[in-house]
Write a protein that holds these residues in place. Structure first.
Motif, PDB file in Angstrom:
ATOM      1  N   ARG A 141       0.838  -1.197   0.000  1.00 38.25           N
ATOM      2  CA  ARG A 141       0.000   0.000   0.000  1.00 38.25           C
ATOM      3  C   ARG A 141       0.879   1.256   0.000  1.00 38.25           C
ATOM      4  O   ARG A 141       0.636   2.201  -0.755  1.00 38.25           O
ATOM      5  CB  ARG A 141      -0.928   0.004   1.218  1.00 38.25           C
ATOM      6  N   ARG A 142       1.932   1.281   0.845  1.00 37.33           N
ATOM      7  CA  ARG A 142       2.837   2.436   0.895  1.00 37.33           C
ATOM      8  C   ARG A 142       3.550   2.629  -0.439  1.00 37.33           C
ATOM      9  O   ARG A 142       3.709   3.745  -0.914  1.00 37.33           O
ATOM     10  CB  ARG A 142       3.860   2.267   2.025  1.00 37.33           C
ATOM     11  N   LYS A 143       3.961   1.521  -1.042  1.00 34.97           N
ATOM     12  CA  LYS A 143       4.640   1.598  -2.333  1.00 34.97           C
ATOM     13  C   LYS A 143       3.696   2.166  -3.397  1.00 34.97           C
ATOM     14  O   LYS A 143       4.094   2.999  -4.220  1.00 34.97           O
ATOM     15  CB  LYS A 143       5.133   0.215  -2.742  1.00 34.97           C
ATOM     16  N   SER A 144       2.449   1.763  -3.366  1.00 31.63           N
ATOM     17  CA  SER A 144       1.457   2.263  -4.314  1.00 31.63           C
ATOM     18  C   SER A 144       1.217   3.759  -4.101  1.00 31.63           C
ATOM     19  O   SER A 144       1.134   4.527  -5.073  1.00 31.63           O
ATOM     20  CB  SER A 144       0.155   1.485  -4.135  1.00 31.63           C
ATOM     21  N   GLU A 145       1.116   4.194  -2.856  1.00 38.73           N
ATOM     22  CA  GLU A 145       0.927   5.616  -2.560  1.00 38.73           C
ATOM     23  C   GLU A 145       2.129   6.434  -3.019  1.00 38.73           C
ATOM     24  O   GLU A 145       1.969   7.528  -3.568  1.00 38.73           O
ATOM     25  CB  GLU A 145       0.689   5.824  -1.068  1.00 38.73           C
ATOM     26  N   GLU A 146       3.333   5.926  -2.789  1.00 35.26           N
ATOM     27  CA  GLU A 146       4.555   6.619  -3.218  1.00 35.26           C
ATOM     28  C   GLU A 146       4.579   6.748  -4.741  1.00 35.26           C
ATOM     29  O   GLU A 146       4.927   7.780  -5.280  1.00 35.26           O
ATOM     30  CB  GLU A 146       5.789   5.851  -2.720  1.00 35.26           C
ATOM     31  N   GLN A 195       4.045  10.139  -9.575  1.00 38.46           N
ATOM     32  CA  GLN A 195       3.361  10.416 -10.843  1.00 38.46           C
ATOM     33  C   GLN A 195       2.706  11.795 -10.831  1.00 38.46           C
ATOM     34  O   GLN A 195       2.749  12.522 -11.826  1.00 38.46           O
ATOM     35  CB  GLN A 195       2.312   9.335 -11.136  1.00 38.46           C
ATOM     36  N   THR A 196       2.132  12.186  -9.697  1.00 42.52           N
ATOM     37  CA  THR A 196       1.520  13.516  -9.574  1.00 42.52           C
ATOM     38  C   THR A 196       2.576  14.602  -9.689  1.00 42.52           C
ATOM     39  O   THR A 196       2.370  15.617 -10.371  1.00 42.52           O
ATOM     40  CB  THR A 196       0.788  13.634  -8.222  1.00 42.52           C
ATOM     41  N   GLN A 197       3.727  14.399  -9.045  1.00 42.15           N
ATOM     42  CA  GLN A 197       4.826  15.364  -9.137  1.00 42.15           C
ATOM     43  C   GLN A 197       5.321  15.499 -10.571  1.00 42.15           C
ATOM     44  O   GLN A 197       5.573  16.610 -11.054  1.00 42.15           O
ATOM     45  CB  GLN A 197       5.994  14.957  -8.236  1.00 42.15           C
ATOM     46  N   ARG A 198       5.475  14.385 -11.257  1.00 40.73           N
ATOM     47  CA  ARG A 198       5.943  14.416 -12.637  1.00 40.73           C
ATOM     48  C   ARG A 198       4.952  15.139 -13.542  1.00 40.73           C
ATOM     49  O   ARG A 198       5.341  15.911 -14.425  1.00 40.73           O
ATOM     50  CB  ARG A 198       6.188  13.000 -13.154  1.00 40.73           C
ATOM     51  N   ALA A 199       3.657  14.900 -13.330  1.00 41.57           N
ATOM     52  CA  ALA A 199       2.634  15.577 -14.135  1.00 41.57           C
ATOM     53  C   ALA A 199       2.674  17.082 -13.881  1.00 41.57           C
ATOM     54  O   ALA A 199       2.563  17.884 -14.827  1.00 41.57           O
ATOM     55  CB  ALA A 199       1.252  15.014 -13.808  1.00 41.57           C
ATOM     56  N   ALA A 200       2.851  17.490 -12.624  1.00 37.44           N
ATOM     57  CA  ALA A 200       2.936  18.917 -12.299  1.00 37.44           C
ATOM     58  C   ALA A 200       4.167  19.543 -12.940  1.00 37.44           C
ATOM     59  O   ALA A 200       4.102  20.658 -13.465  1.00 37.44           O
ATOM     60  CB  ALA A 200       2.962  19.109 -10.784  1.00 37.44           C
ATOM     61  N   GLU A 201       5.277  18.837 -12.927  1.00 38.06           N
ATOM     62  CA  GLU A 201       6.509  19.343 -13.536  1.00 38.06           C
ATOM     63  C   GLU A 201       6.346  19.479 -15.054  1.00 38.06           C
ATOM     64  O   GLU A 201       6.784  20.456 -15.646  1.00 38.06           O
ATOM     65  CB  GLU A 201       7.682  18.423 -13.208  1.00 38.06           C
ATOM     66  N   ARG A 202       5.697  18.502 -15.685  1.00 39.59           N
ATOM     67  CA  ARG A 202       5.435  18.584 -17.130  1.00 39.59           C
ATOM     68  C   ARG A 202       4.550  19.790 -17.444  1.00 39.59           C
ATOM     69  O   ARG A 202       4.778  20.497 -18.417  1.00 39.59           O
ATOM     70  CB  ARG A 202       4.784  17.295 -17.637  1.00 39.59           C
ATOM     71  N   GLN A 203       3.540  20.046 -16.596  1.00 39.21           N
ATOM     72  CA  GLN A 203       2.653  21.193 -16.806  1.00 39.21           C
ATOM     73  C   GLN A 203       3.429  22.495 -16.644  1.00 39.21           C
ATOM     74  O   GLN A 203       3.258  23.427 -17.430  1.00 39.21           O
ATOM     75  CB  GLN A 203       1.474  21.155 -15.822  1.00 39.21           C
ATOM     76  N   ARG A 204       4.305  22.591 -15.646  1.00 40.85           N
ATOM     77  CA  ARG A 204       5.120  23.796 -15.455  1.00 40.85           C
ATOM     78  C   ARG A 204       6.020  24.028 -16.662  1.00 40.85           C
ATOM     79  O   ARG A 204       6.174  25.156 -17.121  1.00 40.85           O
ATOM     80  CB  ARG A 204       5.967  23.680 -14.184  1.00 40.85           C
ATOM     81  N   LEU A 205       6.606  22.950 -17.192  1.00 40.94           N
ATOM     82  CA  LEU A 205       7.468  23.069 -18.365  1.00 40.94           C
ATOM     83  C   LEU A 205       6.661  23.537 -19.579  1.00 40.94           C
ATOM     84  O   LEU A 205       7.120  24.398 -20.331  1.00 40.94           O
ATOM     85  CB  LEU A 205       8.145  21.726 -18.653  1.00 40.94           C
ATOM     86  N   ARG A 206       5.443  23.004 -19.758  1.00 42.38           N
ATOM     87  CA  ARG A 206       4.578  23.444 -20.851  1.00 42.38           C
ATOM     88  C   ARG A 206       4.254  24.927 -20.721  1.00 42.38           C
ATOM     89  O   ARG A 206       4.351  25.689 -21.686  1.00 42.38           O
ATOM     90  CB  ARG A 206       3.279  22.636 -20.851  1.00 42.38           C
TER      91      ARG A 206
END
Length: 140
Positions: free
Chosen positions: A15-20, A25-36
């Motif tokens: 469960r912890r591994k899944s949450e991590e 994935q959320t951090q990566r999506a936010a970073e991609r949006q900032r780069l866009r």
């Protein structure tokens, strides 16, 4: 009655591994949006302001670029040689956020005149320090 072979600890670890994984994935999506957003702003010749990185100012007013939220190209005329130059958004971002320059300053000299002025001040400082050293040295 059939027992599960997974222990409670193994279930919690999964469960912890899944949450991590979801957090990453959320951090990566936010970073991609900032780069866009950054690329779009650059295409419009604007760069976003990060107000947390600006040097503190004891002024009651707020600079235009902070109110606007972006740096824009600013034309200026060099006060030494009179050449028309443009202070780019990336140069402004470096000056205000990295070098921690005062938010109410603007470029006034071209690169060549800045280099020349820096060399002039360095030479004057060296001459001054040599004079002080001669004045303070014991007479032989």
């Amino acid at each position: 009655m059939k027992r599960s072979k997974q222990t409670h600890g193994e279930i919690e670890a999964r469960r912890r591994k899944s949450e991590e994984w979801r957090r990453i994935q959320t951090q990566r999506a936010a970073e991609r949006q900032r780069l866009r957003d950054y690329k779009i702003a650059l295409a419009r010749d604007e760069v976003a302001v990060d107000t947390t990185r600006l040097a503190p100012s004891n002024s009651y007013s707020t600079p235009d670029f902070v109110l606007r939220g972006t740096y824009r190209s600013e034309p200026f005329v060099c006060k030494d040689c009179g050449v028309a130059e443009v202070w780019t958004p990336l140069q402004q971002k470096w000056w205000y956020e990295t070098a921690k320059g005062d938010v109410f300053t603007a470029a006034v000299r071209c690169r060549a005149c800045r280099t020349r002025e820096r060399a002039r001040k360095s030479a004057a400082r060296r001459v001054h320090l040599e004079g002080l050293a001669r004045k303070n040295s014991p007479i032989s």
